[in-house]
Write a protein that holds these residues in place. Structure first.
Motif, PDB file in Angstrom:
ATOM      1  N   TYR A 162      63.563  10.324  17.922  1.00  0.00           N
ATOM      2  CA  TYR A 162      64.753  10.492  17.093  1.00  0.00           C
ATOM      3  C   TYR A 162      65.341  11.873  17.376  1.00  0.00           C
ATOM      4  CZ  TYR A 162      62.201   6.769  14.809  1.00  0.00           C
ATOM      5  OH  TYR A 162      61.502   5.611  14.572  1.00  0.00           O
ATOM      6  N   TRP A 163      66.640  11.885  17.676  1.00  0.00           N
ATOM      7  CA  TRP A 163      67.289  13.110  18.120  1.00  0.00           C
ATOM      8  C   TRP A 163      68.203  13.671  17.039  1.00  0.00           C
ATOM      9  CZ3 TRP A 163      65.611  14.850  22.784  1.00  0.00           C
ATOM     10  CH2 TRP A 163      64.941  13.921  23.598  1.00  0.00           C
ATOM     11  N   ASP A 164      68.224  14.991  16.933  1.00  0.00           N
ATOM     12  CA  ASP A 164      69.124  15.687  16.029  1.00  0.00           C
ATOM     13  C   ASP A 164      70.125  16.462  16.886  1.00  0.00           C
ATOM     14  OD1 ASP A 164      70.451  17.292  14.266  1.00  0.00           O
ATOM     15  OD2 ASP A 164      68.676  17.955  13.172  1.00  0.00           O
ATOM     16  N   PRO A 165      71.419  16.084  16.829  1.00  0.00           N
ATOM     17  CA  PRO A 165      72.415  16.753  17.678  1.00  0.00           C
ATOM     18  C   PRO A 165      72.427  18.267  17.514  1.00  0.00           C
ATOM     19  CG  PRO A 165      73.359  14.823  16.622  1.00  0.00           C
ATOM     20  CD  PRO A 165      72.013  15.036  15.993  1.00  0.00           C
ATOM     21  N   GLU A 166      72.092  18.768  16.326  1.00  0.00           N
ATOM     22  CA  GLU A 166      72.123  20.205  16.090  1.00  0.00           C
ATOM     23  C   GLU A 166      70.973  20.932  16.786  1.00  0.00           C
ATOM     24  OE1 GLU A 166      72.224  20.921  11.933  1.00  0.00           O
ATOM     25  OE2 GLU A 166      74.156  19.901  11.633  1.00  0.00           O
ATOM     26  N   ASP A 171      64.684  18.451  23.140  1.00  0.00           N
ATOM     27  CA  ASP A 171      63.508  18.022  22.390  1.00  0.00           C
ATOM     28  C   ASP A 171      63.925  17.099  21.247  1.00  0.00           C
ATOM     29  OD1 ASP A 171      61.531  19.582  23.804  1.00  0.00           O
ATOM     30  OD2 ASP A 171      62.468  21.325  22.858  1.00  0.00           O
ATOM     31  N   PRO A 172      63.194  16.014  21.053  1.00  0.00           N
ATOM     32  CA  PRO A 172      63.507  15.132  19.924  1.00  0.00           C
ATOM     33  C   PRO A 172      63.159  15.786  18.595  1.00  0.00           C
ATOM     34  CG  PRO A 172      61.499  14.420  21.006  1.00  0.00           C
ATOM     35  CD  PRO A 172      62.061  15.531  21.833  1.00  0.00           C
ATOM     36  N   ALA A 173      63.923  15.453  17.563  1.00  0.00           N
ATOM     37  CA  ALA A 173      63.648  15.988  16.234  1.00  0.00           C
ATOM     38  C   ALA A 173      62.390  15.370  15.647  1.00  0.00           C
ATOM     39  CB  ALA A 173      64.848  15.732  15.323  1.00  0.00           C
ATOM     40  N   LYS A 174      62.105  14.134  16.045  1.00  0.00           N
ATOM     41  CA  LYS A 174      60.957  13.420  15.498  1.00  0.00           C
ATOM     42  C   LYS A 174      60.470  12.393  16.514  1.00  0.00           C
ATOM     43  CE  LYS A 174      59.617  10.613  11.491  1.00  0.00           C
ATOM     44  NZ  LYS A 174      60.096   9.950  10.251  1.00  0.00           N
ATOM     45  N   LYS A 175      59.177  12.176  16.543  1.00  0.00           N
ATOM     46  CA  LYS A 175      58.590  11.168  17.414  1.00  0.00           C
ATOM     47  C   LYS A 175      57.829  10.150  16.576  1.00  0.00           C
ATOM     48  CE  LYS A 175      57.871  14.141  21.465  1.00  0.00           C
ATOM     49  NZ  LYS A 175      56.855  14.631  22.447  1.00  0.00           N
ATOM     50  N   GLY A 176      57.967   8.875  16.922  1.00  0.00           N
ATOM     51  CA  GLY A 176      57.186   7.846  16.262  1.00  0.00           C
ATOM     52  C   GLY A 176      55.708   8.075  16.532  1.00  0.00           C
ATOM     53  N   SER A 179      53.828   4.779  18.348  1.00  0.00           N
ATOM     54  CA  SER A 179      54.363   4.411  19.661  1.00  0.00           C
ATOM     55  C   SER A 179      54.111   5.506  20.687  1.00  0.00           C
ATOM     56  CB  SER A 179      55.852   4.092  19.566  1.00  0.00           C
ATOM     57  OG  SER A 179      56.608   5.245  19.222  1.00  0.00           O
ATOM     58  N   ASN A 180      54.243   6.768  20.281  1.00  0.00           N
ATOM     59  CA  ASN A 180      53.986   7.860  21.226  1.00  0.00           C
ATOM     60  C   ASN A 180      52.502   7.991  21.534  1.00  0.00           C
ATOM     61  OD1 ASN A 180      56.517   9.795  21.879  1.00  0.00           O
ATOM     62  ND2 ASN A 180      56.807   8.771  19.919  1.00  0.00           N
ATOM     63  N   PHE A 181      51.651   7.745  20.539  1.00  0.00           N
ATOM     64  CA  PHE A 181      50.207   7.733  20.786  1.00  0.00           C
ATOM     65  C   PHE A 181      49.851   6.680  21.839  1.00  0.00           C
ATOM     66  CE2 PHE A 181      46.359   5.277  19.465  1.00  0.00           C
ATOM     67  CZ  PHE A 181      45.406   6.141  20.005  1.00  0.00           C
ATOM     68  N   LEU A 182      50.413   5.479  21.702  1.00  0.00           N
ATOM     69  CA  LEU A 182      50.092   4.402  22.634  1.00  0.00           C
ATOM     70  C   LEU A 182      50.690   4.655  24.017  1.00  0.00           C
ATOM     71  CD1 LEU A 182      50.556   1.324  20.272  1.00  0.00           C
ATOM     72  CD2 LEU A 182      48.403   2.145  21.231  1.00  0.00           C
ATOM     73  N   CYS A 183      51.945   5.081  24.075  1.00  0.00           N
ATOM     74  CA  CYS A 183      52.589   5.301  25.368  1.00  0.00           C
ATOM     75  C   CYS A 183      51.976   6.474  26.131  1.00  0.00           C
ATOM     76  CB  CYS A 183      54.085   5.509  25.182  1.00  0.00           C
ATOM     77  SG  CYS A 183      54.989   4.028  24.662  1.00  0.00           S
TER      78      CYS A 183
END
Length: 359
Positions: A162-166, A171-176, A179-183
């Motif tokens: 999840y990206w925050d334009p500001e 870098d993404p503002a948040k990662k699942g 899903s990131n653990f599995l990938c």
């Protein structure tokens, strides 16, 4: 970049049902007349692939439907065998095919889901530290797994970011978390698995059924379990003689999933399998707008309705955002035909022809 085939098999073509064209469109009245036709014909395009049916531990065909064998508080410890990116460089996100070793301890039927409990903890609303909650994933292999021994299962996972334009684009503002653990998992990584769960997406027992499968993104996962059972494995008690039609919605050609398997099946079984893509960033619909999944289904609305009238099963899996467009399209078609949409839909549900699993 096309996705890779994960294990060699032999695709053997069944003879075309009598009276149906190669695209099996426009002839739905013939479906009931083809119930017992099971002839097989070797196809040169698949001669390079080895046979799989003889490898199957067929005792797994006798397994009863299991639900919640492994629960959140007592998950099955498993290990990751492999993680492979299966989209091209221009895809709008990263999707991975993940093979997990289960050692036959969590048997399932095609169409079910597993849960994964990601490692670590979180602080809940009461300020207490608790384990992360379970995340559900549709199973993307048959009960035999990608290696036909029943020792593994497969998941199709899109990395959630999840990206925050500001914050800028680096870098993404948040990662699942899950899903990131599995990938990011390496072979040997321990995974806590729950389930299996679900009955909505199960396959009919009749091997001559017509399937209309609608997917967006990783919603393709249960359909991969379907087509591998139908066309790759073909166990003696499920030698598929029916029809399968996949509608697949993704952003662009690089985001296609398992397309190499789909193309192999089309080459080997042209009279039984069809794939239609809705590529929202590459195609336009009839009104000149972006091509979404409901637009692609609408192009074939007459054939879809006729097949449903003749007993076809229709499946939907993927983002729930696709359903309003699908439902609006079907309402309009019903109006054109002088049908009451709610009554028509209830009729399909009462006959168990309507299967929806969205998130």
């Amino acid at each position: 970049m096309a996705a890779k085939t994960f294990a060699p098999v032999s695709l053997r073509s069944a003879a075309a049902p009598k009276g149906l064209s190669k695209t099996f469109l426009g002839q739905p009245a013939q479906l009931k007349a083809t119930r017992a036709q099971t002839a097989r014909v070797n196809v040169s395009t698949s001669a390079k692939l080895e046979t799989a049916t003889s490898q199957l531990p067929l005792e797994m065909e006798e397994l009863p439907l299991a639900v919640n064998t492994w629960k959140n508080k007592n998950p099955l410890p498993c290990k990751v065998r492999s993680v492979e990116r299966i989209v091209g460089p221009k895809a709008t996100g990263e999707t991975c095919h993940i093979v997990i070793e289960t050692d036959k301890k969590a048997p399932f039927w095609e169409g079910q889901s597993y849960g994964i409990v990601p490692p670590g903890t979180k602080i809940n609303s009461k300020g207490k530290e608790v384990p992360h909650g379970v995340r559900l994933y549709s199973i993307a292999s048959t009960r035999y797994g990608d290696f036909y021994d029943g020792e593994t299962t497969s998941l199709c996972v899109r990395r959630a970011v999840y990206w925050d334009p500001e914050m800028g684009a680096e870098d993404p503002a948040k990662k699942g978390i899950c899903s990131n653990f599995l990938c990011d998992a390496a072979p040997g990584t321990e995974v806590a698995l729950t389930g299996p769960t679900g009955k909505v997406m199960l396959m009919p027992e009749d091997p001559n059924t017509c399937y209309i499968m609608v997917a967006t993104g990783t919603g393709i996962a249960p359909y991969r379990s379907f087509w591998r059972r139908m066309f790759y494995e073909r166990p003696p008690n499920f030698e598929f003689t029916g029809l399968a039609w996949l509608f697949m919605g993704v952003a662009n050609s690089d985001a296609k999933l398992y397309d190499d398997e789909l193309q192999d099946i089309i080459a080997a079984y042209p009279d039984q399998f069809r794939v239609d893509y809705a590529l929202s960033r590459e195609q336009n619909n009839t009104k000149g707008g972006k091509m979404y999944i409901q637009d692609k289904v609408e192009e074939y609305k007459e054939q879809v309705f006729d097949l449903l009238d003749n007993g076809a099963h229709m499946y939907f899996c993927g983002l729930k955002g696709m359903m309003p467009g699908i439902e609006e399209m079907l309402k309009n078609v019903c109006a054109e035909k002088g049908l009451e949409y709610k009554e028509w839909l209830e009729g399909l549900k009462s006959k168990e022809q309507w299967h929806v699993e969205v998130y």
